[in-house]
Design a protein around this motif. Sequence first.
Motif, PDB file in Angstrom:
ATOM      1  N   TRP A  97      78.391  31.618  44.898  1.00  0.00           N
ATOM      2  CA  TRP A  97      79.740  32.057  44.576  1.00  0.00           C
ATOM      3  C   TRP A  97      80.099  33.398  45.195  1.00  0.00           C
ATOM      4  O   TRP A  97      81.165  33.919  44.969  1.00  0.00           O
ATOM      5  CB  TRP A  97      79.934  32.108  43.078  1.00  0.00           C
ATOM      6  CG  TRP A  97      79.977  30.741  42.455  1.00  0.00           C
ATOM      7  CD1 TRP A  97      80.133  29.556  43.101  1.00  0.00           C
ATOM      8  CD2 TRP A  97      79.833  30.429  41.081  1.00  0.00           C
ATOM      9  NE1 TRP A  97      80.086  28.526  42.206  1.00  0.00           N
ATOM     10  CE2 TRP A  97      79.905  29.028  40.943  1.00  0.00           C
ATOM     11  CE3 TRP A  97      79.645  31.192  39.949  1.00  0.00           C
ATOM     12  CZ2 TRP A  97      79.802  28.378  39.739  1.00  0.00           C
ATOM     13  CZ3 TRP A  97      79.554  30.534  38.725  1.00  0.00           C
ATOM     14  CH2 TRP A  97      79.639  29.152  38.624  1.00  0.00           C
ATOM     15  N   THR A 131      75.734  32.300  40.851  1.00  0.00           N
ATOM     16  CA  THR A 131      76.459  33.522  41.198  1.00  0.00           C
ATOM     17  C   THR A 131      75.812  34.205  42.401  1.00  0.00           C
ATOM     18  O   THR A 131      76.509  34.638  43.329  1.00  0.00           O
ATOM     19  CB  THR A 131      76.493  34.487  40.003  1.00  0.00           C
ATOM     20  OG1 THR A 131      77.158  33.844  38.918  1.00  0.00           O
ATOM     21  CG2 THR A 131      77.208  35.769  40.346  1.00  0.00           C
ATOM     22  N   VAL A 159      73.698  29.970  35.737  1.00  0.00           N
ATOM     23  CA  VAL A 159      74.885  30.772  36.064  1.00  0.00           C
ATOM     24  C   VAL A 159      74.504  31.912  37.016  1.00  0.00           C
ATOM     25  O   VAL A 159      75.197  32.159  38.013  1.00  0.00           O
ATOM     26  CB  VAL A 159      75.554  31.301  34.784  1.00  0.00           C
ATOM     27  CG1 VAL A 159      76.603  32.344  35.100  1.00  0.00           C
ATOM     28  CG2 VAL A 159      76.159  30.150  33.994  1.00  0.00           C
TER      29      VAL A 159
END
Length: 147
Positions: A144, A140, A136
């Motif tokens: 993202w 990120t 994650v």
Amino acid sequence: MSDDAYQRKTAAFAAILAKQAAWPAAIVIAGDSIAPLVASARGALHAPLAVLALLVAAASAIVVLGLSALLAFDALLFRLMATHGDEMSGGAAVDDMLARMRLKPAPATPRPLDDRIAGTRRLLARQRIAFAVFVVAFLTAGFWMPR
């Protein structure tokens, strides 16, 4: 459990642990080596959230690598147990080795195989959680964040 079933179960679990120790470590090493490059190429290093995500990815990578090392050590201990004819002698051999290495005091009676497997599965769960945090944070930081 018969002696043959004990040896098969212990050897199979050791093989699973060896694989589980290797692949997350390889992904973390590869991911951590390219994470700053990907984040920099996307301009994410100017975003505080991306920098924080890179730091979290690095910290979780260290945790994953440490837990992978522990799982590899456990795999070797389970392989040692599999070389013994029965559960009691295999457990005693592992307990003796850990006591001689001064990692754990020698217990009065060896723990059952199922208890040892349960403890290692808890370690596996921790590794998977740390790996999920790494993924994650890596995504990120690198993918993202807006340009």
